[in-house]
Structure formats: structure tokens, C-alpha cells
Design a protein around this motif. Structure first.
Motif, PDB file in Angstrom:
ATOM      1  N   LEU A  16      -7.227  -6.550   2.511  1.00  0.00           N
ATOM      2  CA  LEU A  16      -6.098  -5.436   2.158  1.00  0.00           C
ATOM      3  C   LEU A  16      -5.055  -5.953   1.521  1.00  0.00           C
ATOM      4  O   LEU A  16      -4.599  -5.241   0.517  1.00  0.00           O
ATOM      5  N   PHE A  17      -4.627  -7.330   1.674  1.00  0.00           N
ATOM      6  CA  PHE A  17      -3.488  -7.790   0.823  1.00  0.00           C
ATOM      7  C   PHE A  17      -3.831  -7.689  -0.744  1.00  0.00           C
ATOM      8  O   PHE A  17      -3.207  -7.274  -1.630  1.00  0.00           O
ATOM      9  N   VAL A  18      -5.025  -8.310  -1.094  1.00  0.00           N
ATOM     10  CA  VAL A  18      -5.419  -8.364  -2.491  1.00  0.00           C
ATOM     11  C   VAL A  18      -5.478  -6.815  -3.014  1.00  0.00           C
ATOM     12  O   VAL A  18      -5.186  -6.660  -4.177  1.00  0.00           O
ATOM     13  N   PHE A  19      -6.106  -5.983  -2.302  1.00  0.00           N
ATOM     14  CA  PHE A  19      -6.332  -4.593  -2.760  1.00  0.00           C
ATOM     15  C   PHE A  19      -5.022  -3.880  -2.784  1.00  0.00           C
ATOM     16  O   PHE A  19      -4.821  -3.150  -3.665  1.00  0.00           O
ATOM     17  N   GLY A  20      -3.933  -4.249  -1.945  1.00  0.00           N
ATOM     18  CA  GLY A  20      -2.619  -3.774  -2.030  1.00  0.00           C
ATOM     19  C   GLY A  20      -1.831  -4.266  -3.299  1.00  0.00           C
ATOM     20  O   GLY A  20      -1.371  -3.442  -3.947  1.00  0.00           O
ATOM     21  N   LEU A  21      -2.232  -5.675  -3.650  1.00  0.00           N
ATOM     22  CA  LEU A  21      -1.368  -6.137  -4.806  1.00  0.00           C
ATOM     23  C   LEU A  21      -1.818  -5.358  -5.998  1.00  0.00           C
ATOM     24  O   LEU A  21      -1.483  -5.253  -7.046  1.00  0.00           O
ATOM     25  N   ALA A  22      -3.304  -5.279  -6.147  1.00  0.00           N
ATOM     26  CA  ALA A  22      -4.179  -4.457  -7.217  1.00  0.00           C
ATOM     27  C   ALA A  22      -3.487  -3.106  -7.415  1.00  0.00           C
ATOM     28  O   ALA A  22      -3.104  -2.696  -8.491  1.00  0.00           O
ATOM     29  N   PHE A  23      -3.551  -2.418  -6.369  1.00  0.00           N
ATOM     30  CA  PHE A  23      -2.582  -1.129  -6.192  1.00  0.00           C
ATOM     31  C   PHE A  23      -1.287  -1.238  -6.779  1.00  0.00           C
ATOM     32  O   PHE A  23      -1.132  -0.395  -7.516  1.00  0.00           O
ATOM     33  N   ALA A  24      -0.432  -2.028  -6.506  1.00  0.00           N
ATOM     34  CA  ALA A  24       0.804  -2.027  -6.912  1.00  0.00           C
ATOM     35  C   ALA A  24       0.975  -2.261  -8.305  1.00  0.00           C
ATOM     36  O   ALA A  24       1.540  -1.800  -8.947  1.00  0.00           O
ATOM     37  N   PHE A  25       0.082  -3.573  -8.874  1.00  0.00           N
ATOM     38  CA  PHE A  25       0.028  -3.554 -10.245  1.00  0.00           C
ATOM     39  C   PHE A  25      -0.390  -2.317 -11.091  1.00  0.00           C
ATOM     40  O   PHE A  25       0.078  -2.082 -12.138  1.00  0.00           O
ATOM     41  N   SER A  26      -1.280  -1.797 -10.622  1.00  0.00           N
ATOM     42  CA  SER A  26      -1.618  -0.319 -11.377  1.00  0.00           C
ATOM     43  C   SER A  26      -1.008   0.527 -11.240  1.00  0.00           C
ATOM     44  O   SER A  26      -0.580   1.544 -12.348  1.00  0.00           O
ATOM     45  N   LYS A  27       0.015   0.859 -10.470  1.00  0.00           N
ATOM     46  CA  LYS A  27       1.004   1.841 -10.083  1.00  0.00           C
ATOM     47  C   LYS A  27       2.134   1.336 -11.365  1.00  0.00           C
ATOM     48  O   LYS A  27       2.564   2.380 -11.814  1.00  0.00           O
ATOM     49  N   LYS A  28       2.361   0.142 -11.236  1.00  0.00           N
ATOM     50  CA  LYS A  28       3.422  -0.361 -12.270  1.00  0.00           C
ATOM     51  C   LYS A  28       2.912   0.064 -13.564  1.00  0.00           C
ATOM     52  O   LYS A  28       3.620   0.428 -14.424  1.00  0.00           O
ATOM     53  N   GLU A  29       1.733  -0.112 -13.839  1.00  0.00           N
ATOM     54  CA  GLU A  29       1.296  -0.040 -15.146  1.00  0.00           C
ATOM     55  C   GLU A  29       1.484   1.407 -15.681  1.00  0.00           C
ATOM     56  O   GLU A  29       1.473   1.832 -16.697  1.00  0.00           O
ATOM     57  N   ARG A  30       0.813   2.129 -14.596  1.00  0.00           N
ATOM     58  CA  ARG A  30       0.715   3.718 -15.149  1.00  0.00           C
ATOM     59  C   ARG A  30       2.446   4.382 -15.094  1.00  0.00           C
ATOM     60  O   ARG A  30       2.489   5.038 -15.672  1.00  0.00           O
ATOM     61  N   ALA A  31       3.356   3.803 -14.294  1.00  0.00           N
ATOM     62  CA  ALA A  31       4.859   4.157 -14.445  1.00  0.00           C
ATOM     63  C   ALA A  31       5.257   3.661 -15.931  1.00  0.00           C
ATOM     64  O   ALA A  31       6.088   4.565 -16.551  1.00  0.00           O
ATOM     65  N   MET A  35       0.731  -1.337  -0.047  1.00  0.00           N
ATOM     66  CA  MET A  35      -0.160  -0.013  -0.134  1.00  0.00           C
ATOM     67  C   MET A  35       0.801   1.219   0.069  1.00  0.00           C
ATOM     68  O   MET A  35       0.466   2.391  -0.609  1.00  0.00           O
ATOM     69  N   GLY A  36       1.952   1.399   0.751  1.00  0.00           N
ATOM     70  CA  GLY A  36       2.843   2.605   0.929  1.00  0.00           C
ATOM     71  C   GLY A  36       2.082   3.649   1.390  1.00  0.00           C
ATOM     72  O   GLY A  36       1.179   3.250   2.687  1.00  0.00           O
ATOM     73  N   ARG A  37       1.971   4.762   1.083  1.00  0.00           N
ATOM     74  CA  ARG A  37       1.321   5.765   1.726  1.00  0.00           C
ATOM     75  C   ARG A  37       0.065   6.085   1.134  1.00  0.00           C
ATOM     76  O   ARG A  37      -0.926   6.490   1.930  1.00  0.00           O
ATOM     77  N   THR A  38      -0.078   5.738  -0.340  1.00  0.00           N
ATOM     78  CA  THR A  38      -1.382   6.293  -1.006  1.00  0.00           C
ATOM     79  C   THR A  38      -2.214   5.223  -1.400  1.00  0.00           C
ATOM     80  O   THR A  38      -3.395   5.574  -1.427  1.00  0.00           O
ATOM     81  N   GLY A  39      -1.863   4.087  -1.117  1.00  0.00           N
ATOM     82  CA  GLY A  39      -2.633   2.902  -1.665  1.00  0.00           C
ATOM     83  C   GLY A  39      -3.880   2.306  -0.678  1.00  0.00           C
ATOM     84  O   GLY A  39      -4.915   2.004  -1.274  1.00  0.00           O
TER      85      GLY A  39
END
Length: 375
Positions: free
Chosen positions: A358-373, A308-312
């Protein structure tokens, strides 16, 4: 659920989802037979509920003589299949497991509405892992309060998430939670109802009206807790006196899984509630299964924090936060009242799934963040 929403949900569930839900149904129902065997070996409240002997009533042959909250409500539910039809206990466990499976189905659909698992295999596997963790299936697959509690909280949170078309789910979930355990019903009213202020489905004017209502419900929740615990007023000394008396009462049963919670610090109490028995605390095969699940639970929660980091955290939907808030409020009560690992595993079973999500949504956030990058 209105017709348009039903079509949307069916379109969102892919072939793999439908296949998993079929597997999940048979997986969950199989635990009812395991629990039937467990009752034959160790006994349990389900037997007494089925035999209508937890609570004595004046006219046990009449259905509504059993009407009431807590164990009365359980006997009211089992009256027809057990007393009138004379069905065996294993069939009751099967009925309650099918009932609680509806909670699994609704929660899975809610998560899939928010997370597209089709793009990433690891995301799909993590969601399936969370829904297959056995503790919840075990305790919600029998004639017991956990089955109704789990269904009640999911119905409530579904109504919270889709307030306008699904307000009936919210009311039904609240009613079931209150009837089976009044404390849970008051916690939902006083704690989670406040989350309505944050739902985008309601207008700002209506939220201003709900704010004082939520405050009154929170006050009512606190007043009810003081009433059922016989604590005269909210004071740390009075609370600890009540906690000591409750711990002493449970210690009197001489259970093998008893732990000295009254001597623990608050961090140790929370660790015990979340993750014990842990790996190495193996006294039986049941302890091995419980400790492995608790270790996985720890990994999922720590993994969620990292992902999640700070924003997830902003991406986590309201119904998950509602389940987590509900669990934290109950844990505050359990930290003062429970000192038996077996009871703790049972009582925490129906809300820990929201922490794991929370892990599922954290993983989804990490994947979407990687795609945006990449873009």
C-alpha cells in the motif's frame, strides 16, 4: 501466460528490475541456509516433514499413502527427495526456497505492471525495501507450509488479476492453499472469490452469476470454520469459549514468547498481531530483528494512509486488495487462536507484504498527483 502477455512483461521489466530480481533470488535462497542452521539449533516442523514422521501412515514406503491435506500433503511433497533419493534437509530447504521465489517473481511483475518505478528513485527504493523485508524470506525458505502458502496466495491473486488468460493460476493457487491449510483454501473461496465481481475482465452477466456463487462459498467458508473449531453455532459466547480453550492449549507449551491474548482488548489483540514484538521488547537477537521489521511495517502502513488521502485508495489494484482481505480474515481467526509471538511472526509472514505494498502505491499516487498539479 499467453505469448503476447509474456512479451509485454519482458518489455516492462527494465535492466534495474532484472538485476534486482537476480539479487532477490540469491538473497532469498541464502535464507534457506540460515534456516537450516536455525533448525539445527532450535529444531522445527521442517525436520519432521523431511523425515515423514509428522503423520503416521499404514504403508510409509508408498508415495500416495501420504496423500492428504495439511501435514500429509507436506509429507507427500517431501517423499521423493527425502525418502526415495535420501537427500539432506538443507537441500530440501533449498528446493522449497526456489519454489517460493516464484511467488516473489510473480508478485514483483504484477506490481511493476501497475507502477512505473523508473521515473522516481524513491518509488523504486520503496518497492525494493518491501520485497527485501526478511520475515517472509525466512519463513518461506524452508520445508514448511509457509513456502507453499505464499506461492498459493500469489498464484491465486495473479489469476484474479488476469482472470481470462491466467485462470489456471487461480485454480492452482486455490488448490495449493487448500491442500496445505484447508482453512486458507476456504477463506480464499469464500472471501476473495467475491472480488471477482469487481474485476473489469468479466462481463456484467457473468458477475451476476458469480454473486450467488460467492455468497454460497462464503457460507461454506463459515460452516467449515465452525466445523473445524467444533463451535456448534455462531454466537459470541461460544466463540470466546473456543478462543479460551485454544489459548490454554498453546499456553501449555510454556513458550517464552507467550502473551496473554485472552486478557487483551480487541485493539490490543490487533496491535499484537500486526506489530509485536515491538522496539523495546527485546529478549534475544531474533526479537531485535522482528521488532525492527515490525516498526518498519508500522511506518509503511501509516505512510500509506497519509499518502493515499481520500482518493488514492482507488489506484490500488484488485490483487493487492485481495491479499489484504485474505490477511484480515486470517487475522480474525488468529486473534482468537494465537498467543505466541513466534508463531504470530510465522503465520502473518506471507500476507503482510500486501499491506506494505500500500505504501508503494500510495507513493506512486502522490508522485502522479504532484505531476498533474505541475501540468
Amino acid at each position: 501466460m499467453d505469448q503476447g502477455e509474456d512479451v509485454t512483461l519482458k518489455n516492462q521489466l527494465q535492466h534495474s528490475d532484472k538485476g534486482f530480481l537476480v539479487f532477490l533470488f540469491f538473497y532469498h535462497v541464502s535464507f534457506s541456509f540460515l534456516f537450516s542452521w536455525y533448525l539445527g539449533q532450535y529444531g522445527g516442523d521442517a525436520i519432521a516433514y523431511w523425515e515423514l514422521r509428522v503423520e503416521e501412515v499404514d504403508q510409509p514406503e508408498r508415495w500416495f499413502s501420504h496423500w492428504g491435506t495439511r501435514s500429509y500433503f507436506m509429507q507427500w511433497l517431501t517423499y521423493w527427495p527425502a525418502y526415495v533419493l535420501g537427500l539432506p534437509l538443507w537441500s530440501g530447504n533449498l528446493m522449497f526456497s526456489i519454489l517460493s521465489f516464484y511467488g516473489f517473481y510473480l508478485l514483483y511483475v504484477l506490481v511493476r505492471q501497475q507502477v512505473d518505478t523508473q521515473k522516481h528513485l524513491w518509488l523504486q527504493l520503496s518497492l525494493w525495501t518491501v520485497f527485501l523485508m526478511p520475515n517472509l524470506h525466512f519463513w518461506s525458505s524452508s520445508v514448511g507450509k509457509q513456502s507453499i502458502s505464499f506461492l498459493g496466495i500469489v498464484l491465486f491473486l495473479r489469476g484474479l488479476h488476469l482472470i481470462r488468460p491466467a485462470w489456471g493460476f487461480l485454480v492452482l493457487g486455490l488448490a495449493l492453499s487448500y491442500m496445505v491449510r484447508p482453512l486458507q483454501g476456504f477463506i480464499l473461496m469464500g472471501g476473495c472469490m467475491g472480488l471477482l465481481i469487481f474485476t473489469p475482465a468479466l462481463s456484467r452477466n457473468l458477475k451476476f452469476i458469480l454473486l450467488p456463487v460467492a455468497a454460497l462459498l462464503a457460507y461454506g467458508m463459515l460452516d467449515f470454520i465452525l466445523y473445524i473449531t467444533h463451535i456448534p453455532f455462531l454466537h459470541p459466547q461460544k466463540i470466546m469459549e473456543f478462543s479460551a480453550s485454544q489459548m490454554e492449549f498453546l499456553t501449555g507449551y510454556g513458550a517464552q514468547s507467550s502473551v496473554p491474548m485472552d486478557t487483551y482488548s480487541w485493539p490490543m489483540r490487533l496491535w499484537t498481531l500486526f506489530f509485536r514484538p515491538f522496539i523495546g521488547e527485546w529478549e534475544s537477537l531474533w526479537y531485535v530483528g522482528a521488532s525492527l521489521e515490525n516498526a518498519l511495517s508500522l511506518l509503511l502502513i501509516l505512510g500509506a494512509v497519509v499518502l493515499m488521502g481520500r482518493t488514492g485508495w482507488k489506484t490500488v489494484p484488485l490483487f493487492v486488495w485481495g491479499g489484504i482481505l485474505f490477511g484480515l480474515l486470517l487475522m480474525g481467526v488468529y486473534a482468537l487462536t494465537l498467543n505466541n509471538l513466534g508463531i504470530i511472526m510465522r503465520m502473518k509472514s506471507f500476507y503482510m507484504i500486501f499491506f506494505h505494498l500500500l505504501f508503494v502505491f500510495g507513493l506512486a499516487f502522490a508522485f502522479s498527483k504532484k505531476e498533474r498539479a505541475k501540468k
